[in-house]
Enzyme design. Structure first.
Site, PDB file in Angstrom:
ATOM      1  N   GLU A 128      -0.220   2.646   5.958  1.00 38.26           N
ATOM      2  CA  GLU A 128      -0.351   4.092   6.175  1.00 38.26           C
ATOM      3  C   GLU A 128      -0.957   4.385   7.543  1.00 38.26           C
ATOM      4  OE1 GLU A 128      -2.224   6.355   3.132  1.00 38.26           O
ATOM      5  OE2 GLU A 128      -1.169   5.354   1.494  1.00 38.26           O
ATOM      6  N   SER A 139       6.181 -14.375  -1.087  1.00 44.78           N
ATOM      7  CA  SER A 139       6.426 -15.442  -2.045  1.00 44.78           C
ATOM      8  C   SER A 139       7.905 -15.491  -2.373  1.00 44.78           C
ATOM      9  CB  SER A 139       5.624 -15.210  -3.341  1.00 44.78           C
ATOM     10  OG  SER A 139       4.277 -14.899  -3.074  1.00 44.78           O
ATOM     11  N   ASP A 189       3.100   0.282  -4.271  1.00 44.01           N
ATOM     12  CA  ASP A 189       2.273   1.156  -3.425  1.00 44.01           C
ATOM     13  C   ASP A 189       1.079   1.630  -4.238  1.00 44.01           C
ATOM     14  OD1 ASP A 189       1.174   2.832  -1.594  1.00 44.01           O
ATOM     15  OD2 ASP A 189       2.915   4.135  -1.366  1.00 44.01           O
ATOM     16  N   ASP A 218      -3.774   4.776  -1.533  1.00 47.07           N
ATOM     17  CA  ASP A 218      -3.570   5.988  -0.737  1.00 47.07           C
ATOM     18  C   ASP A 218      -4.846   6.294   0.036  1.00 47.07           C
ATOM     19  OD1 ASP A 218      -0.958   6.674  -1.145  1.00 47.07           O
ATOM     20  OD2 ASP A 218      -1.344   8.218  -2.654  1.00 47.07           O
TER      21      ASP A 218
END
Length: 848
Positions: free
Chosen positions: A224, A288, A360, A363
């Site tokens: 971000e 991975s 995700d 934040d």
């Protein structure tokens, strides 16, 4: 008689020779000085040897004795730890708790320093040992309060898990007690450098280690910040070039950072990263591979599974192999010292592997402070008080420092330069982090314990129900089926969320708040696919649109192409074909990019001007024209390619982004180079250097970058291309965080060896991108294993160093050569095979 019987006659000869010199005019004072200098030199040599012998004696005292019998408190019955020839512990006990006790004891035998450093990291107490160098790490970890979250999580685990945590802690503490009682060199050589006592291990410590691993595997906050910074410098089209989306992912419009905040671009260089810092650099949060095939694609008429989780390299490895024999059956695979159980591996009926899901889960919220009272911040309902707490942080021998921790309704306020948030936080604001791993209702330890006892995919999926973070992709196989399931929770954002999880947002805008978690049935899962194959390389796992999209950022767009080809072009697979794929060093990225960047430079004759680099350029281009993209450690082609694209990317972005930001783009972004040279949406504009009067083409930039690369390689490796070897530059840097920084000691404490592979090969070796070793291998598969349920006892495993964390142990680095060569060791659940080649059996008996 330290120097033997010949010492005194030799000294007498020196005296006689010196006396003879008097006849040639030497003064008696010079002779005396000479004699005393000889005595001092010999005395210092004797003291050095004595000191070296003392250090060796004390350090070797902490080497674990594998063939031993120890009476310990906390056991209900006898436990045996059978060490096979590779020092892998096979732990046998009559109850689950006794087995976990044995694992705690074995971990503390071999990896005590590593465990305590992970615990100190979680506690924010590194600076007590390392002073100012780790203060910022401690400050961040205290603000995140990972240890406090872990303490709350203990009570939320099942009774079975809590019992396992207690038993594991008792095993660790039994080893600590033995070290104290028997004076076993403090348990590890590193502790002789520090005077702190080692606190007893607790269940909270194990969960705290798990939280540190979650931090290492979460990179969205850094993403971000990067996107916000670049959006202040670039228009949306060019931003899509340098931060491209994974192919076929639906694009959703959103405002840019400058539309949300009145900010100017920052030119602040990145602070130097410390070895103990759990916050990963951008693009290094995890990578991975894992895949599995069912019986229809297997030569053994049963399922196969392969997994190789990638983390930052270190000595010792993050991973340690172990086998746990529970009353209901055994489990075998990779463990992480400090955590009670098999993280990835198999039991008699079920196997599971891991890849980072890139969910995700973070934040950043920019909170507006009250201009009249900086202890308040703006919310949708007006100003609210910032929660504060004063804590003490020890810094070496200095008096402890009092720091104030702050928290808003979204989460902890980030201090200093954490995640780089200071570079995008306007004056009069603060940045707070919302992160799923800070939810104390997480039951990830339950998931770990239950996976070891699952007997099929259905039970394996059920084990994931309590997992919140770290979110992982689980590749599963039982005797009949294969599956791919995204485990963990993703925040549920509103459709109107201003940043969509892609950049920091105003914390006072209600539409930016999370609405709980995405329902589990909305997370990606594939069970028994018609193709018979499940495969993941950190690539995109869903085409769903925001907010059920899982992520806009993925860890791979390149390896998946090579893996898909290797797995689908072969009708039937074996364990050998899985090993071949797992250790494949062909770069599909190189195969794509080289024809694009070199299309105007391949030649017969001389279409480019003659200069000092012409001979090198001719040979380099000829070799690359015949190259198949295999990043072999013994050839020069991988080195030429890696240097060429490194200089090319740097030259393309430097004038548009400025020096400081360009310096942060140290690792190859393949989709960016491809967009530029295919001129997707006008991306070829990057080729023109805006500060020059001429209009440069992409061919010009390719030639300039090739010349820069060849000049660099010539200066470092000589003027003959044929003598260059990729492995000389692509050294696997498995460094000890402390001893690896001490001259001389580093030669034995750090494991450095040439390796093949690269950024985008299946046998991945991520480049550091930073001086003085920009091509060094710093992030790779510390654990690899392959399971064939048609012949499960011949399953194969390897870790990147050795089982022991003790630098004087022969098992400190004995597996590293096998790992480098793409070889494996067998690990069996057959007790007779384990005992047949045992190098020692430790018997733990209940203390009467």
């Amino acid at each position: 008689m330290l120097f033997g019987t010949g010492f005194r006659p030799a000294l007498n000869q020196v005296k006689a020779a010196a006396t003879a010199k008097l006849c040639n005019g030497w003064s008696i004072g010079v002779v005396t000085l000479f004699i005393w200098l000889a005595r001092i030199f010999l005395g210092l040599g004797a003291l050095f040897l004595l000191a070296l012998a003392l250090v060796w004696y004390l350090a070797s005292g902490s080497l674990p004795e594998y063939d031993n019998r120890v009476e310990v408190a906390g056991l209900t019955s006898r436990v045996e730890i059978v060490r096979d020839r590779n020092a892998v512990p096979h732990i046998f006990g009559e109850t689950n708790e006794d087995v976990y006790f044995g694992l705690g004891y074995a971990h503390a035998q071999d990896r005590l320093w590593q465990m305590t450093m992970l615990r100190r990291t979680a506690q924010g107490r590194l600076s007590e040992l390392f002073g100012e160098a780790t203060f910022d790490i401690d400050l961040l970890l205290r603000n995140l309060d990972l240890y406090g979250v872990a303490r709350q999580m203990v009570a939320n685990q099942s009774e079975e898990t809590q019992a396992a945590l207690r038993a594991y802690s008792a095993g660790v503490n039994a080893r600590l007690g033995e070290v104290r009682e028997e004076a076993l060199g403090r348990g590890s050589p590193e502790f002789f450098l520090f005077s702190r006592e080692i606190s007893p291990w607790t269940p909270t410590d194990s969960i705290a280690v798990n939280r540190v691993m979650a931090l290492q595997l979460s990179g969205h906050a850094g993403y971000e910040v990067r996107r916000a910074e670049l959006s202040l410098l670039l228009d949306p089209e060019r931003l899509r070039d340098v931060m491209p989306e994974a192919p076929r992912l639906a694009t959703v419009g959103q405002p840019e950072f400058a539309d949300l905040f009145d900010m100017q671009p920052s030119n602040t260089p990145l602070p130097e990263r410390h070895a103990f810092d759990p916050v990963q650099d951008y693009g290094m949060a995890g990578a991975s591979n894992a895949w599995a095939v069912d019986a229809t694609r297997s030569a053994s008429d049963s399922t196969l599974l392969a997994s190789d989780p990638h983390l930052g390299l270190s000595a010792p490895s993050v991973w340690m192999l172990a086998r746990l024999e529970f009353p209901d059956g055994g489990a075998i695979g990779g463990t992480i010292p400090g955590i009670p159980g098999i993280i990835a591996g198999r039991n008699e009926d079920f196997a599971w592997g891991l890849t980072t899901a890139y969910t995700d889960d973070q934040d950043l919220y920019i909170e507006r402070l009250n201009p009249d009272d900086s202890s308040q911040y703006l919310t949708p309902d007006g100003y609210a008080q910032i929660e504060t707490q004063d804590v003490l942080i020890g810094v070496g021998d200095e008096p402890a420092r009092t720091v104030t921790l702050r928290r808003t309704r979204h989460g902890p306020v980030l201090p200093g330069t954490a995640f780089g948030a200071d570079r995008i936080t306007p004056p009069g604001h603060i940045a707070a982090l919302a992160w799923t791993a800070l939810d104390p209702s997480d039951r990830s330890m339950d998931t770990l314990i239950e996976l070891q006892h699952a007997r099929n995919i259905s039970e394996g999926r059920a084990a994931l129900e309590g997992l919140i973070a770290p979110s992982q992709n689980f590749t599963m196989a039982d005797a009949n089926s294969v599956a791919f399931v995204v485990g963990g929770k993703a925040p549920l954002r509103q459709d109107t969320h201003q940043g969509q999880g892609r950049m920091p947002v105003p914390g006072w805008v209600a539409q930016n708040d999370w609405q709980g978690y995405v329902p589990a049935d909305q997370m990606p899962a594939i069970i028994d696919p018609r193709s018979g194959i499940v495969l993941n390389t950190n690539n995109r796992t869903t085409d769903r649109e925001f907010p059920y999209h899982v992520s806009f950022v993925w860890g791979d767009t390149q390896r998946i192409q090579r893996a898909r080809r290797l797995l689908t072009e072969r009708e039937f697979h074996t364990a050998d074909s899985f090993v071949e794929a797992q250790t494949d060093t062909v770069s599909q990225t190189a195969r794509i990019l080289l024809p694009l960047i070199g299309r105007d430079l391949w030649w017969t004759g001389s279409p480019v001007e003659d200069d000092a680099l012409s001979p090198l350029r001719r040979v380099a281009l000829e070799r690359l024209a015949e190259w198949n993209g295999e990043m072999n450690e013994h050839g020069p082609e991988g080195l030429i390619y890696a240097a060429w694209v490194r200089h090319l990317q740097r030259n393309l972005v430097r004038d548009d982004l400025g020096g400081a930001m360009a310096d942060r783009m140290t690792r190859l972004e393949p989709l960016f180079i491809e967009r530029v040279f295919r001129d997707i949406d006008g991306a070829s504009a990057w080729c023109d250097i805006t500060t020059s009067q001429a209009v440069e083409t992409c061919s010009d930039m390719a030639l300039r970058a090739l010349n820069d690369a060849l000049a660099e390689l010539r200066d470092k490796y000589g003027a003959r291309v044929e003598s260059w070897q990729w492995g000389d530059a692509h050294l696997a840097m498995q460094e000890h965080e402390v001893l690896g920084r001490i001259p001389g000691v580093a030669l034995i404490a750090s494991i450095v060896q040439p390796t093949g592979g690269g950024d985008d090969t299946l046998m991945r070796g991520r480049l550091s991108g930073e001086q003085p070793n920009p091509y060094a291998n710093v992030h790779a598969s510390g654990l690899r294993f392959v399971v064939d349920f048609g012949d499960p006892e011949n399953s194969r495993y390897i870790i990147s160093t050795g089982q022991s964390g003790h630098l004087l142990s022969r098992h400190y680095d004995d597996l590293s050569v096998l790992w480098r060569r793409g070889e494996y060791i067998p690990m069996s659940l057959n007790e007779e095979r384990a005992r047949a080649d045992a190098i020692g059996v430790t018997v733990l008996a209940p203390r009467s």
